[in-house]
Design a protein around this motif. Structure first.
Motif, PDB file in Angstrom:
ATOM      1  N   ARG A 250       0.839  -1.204   0.000  1.00 27.52           N
ATOM      2  CA  ARG A 250       0.000   0.000   0.000  1.00 27.52           C
ATOM      3  C   ARG A 250       0.872   1.251   0.000  1.00 27.52           C
ATOM      4  NH1 ARG A 250      -2.881   0.149   5.010  1.00 27.52           N
ATOM      5  NH2 ARG A 250      -3.821  -1.740   4.218  1.00 27.52           N
TER       6      ARG A 250
ATOM      7  N   VAL B 250      -8.336   1.899  -6.529  1.00 25.84           N
ATOM      8  CA  VAL B 250      -7.777   0.683  -7.106  1.00 25.84           C
ATOM      9  C   VAL B 250      -8.627   0.252  -8.290  1.00 25.84           C
ATOM     10  CG1 VAL B 250      -6.643  -0.138  -5.020  1.00 25.84           C
ATOM     11  CG2 VAL B 250      -9.011  -0.745  -5.410  1.00 25.84           C
ATOM     12  N   PRO B 251      -7.998  -0.316  -9.279  1.00 19.08           N
ATOM     13  CA  PRO B 251      -6.581  -0.653  -9.316  1.00 19.08           C
ATOM     14  C   PRO B 251      -5.726   0.549  -9.715  1.00 19.08           C
ATOM     15  CG  PRO B 251      -7.575  -1.312 -11.379  1.00 19.08           C
ATOM     16  CD  PRO B 251      -8.687  -0.763 -10.512  1.00 19.08           C
ATOM     17  N   GLN B 252      -4.481   0.491  -9.336  1.00 22.48           N
ATOM     18  CA  GLN B 252      -3.455   1.379  -9.871  1.00 22.48           C
ATOM     19  C   GLN B 252      -2.538   0.466 -10.669  1.00 22.48           C
ATOM     20  OE1 GLN B 252      -3.172   4.788  -9.838  1.00 22.48           O
ATOM     21  NE2 GLN B 252      -5.226   4.630  -8.972  1.00 22.48           N
TER      22      GLN B 252
ATOM     23  N   GLY C 220      -5.550   3.982 -13.568  1.00 21.24           N
ATOM     24  CA  GLY C 220      -6.554   2.966 -13.297  1.00 21.24           C
ATOM     25  C   GLY C 220      -7.042   2.294 -14.563  1.00 21.24           C
TER      26      GLY C 220
END
Length: 74
Positions: free
Chosen positions: A26, A39-41, A51
């Motif tokens: 994180r 999220v997502p990254q 994203g």
């Protein structure tokens, strides 16, 4: 799920990190994504894509292939 399906449809392997369970992942995501918390990254090697919407846009524009080629040249 959409990002994973899109990457799989392109035949790309990826690593998935559960940032809810892993504090180190994180912290790393927040640092590399300039504080983005959604999220997502998505990262391709050291390049922060963003994203799912950003991933989808670079696939549509053809830039994903260029990014993958550029990353393999280094």
């Amino acid at each position: 799920m959409q990002a994973k399906k899109l990457l799989q449809s392109k035949g790309l392997n990826f690593d998935e990190f559960n940032i809810q369970r892993d504090e180190n992942s994180r912290s790393e995501m927040l640092e590399k994504s300039n504080g983005m918390r959604t999220v997502p990254q998505i990262f391709i090697n050291d390049t922060h894509v963003g994203g799912y919407s950003e991933l989808s846009a670079i696939v549509t524009s053809g830039d994903l292939n260029n990014l993958l080629i550029d990353e393999h040249k280094e």
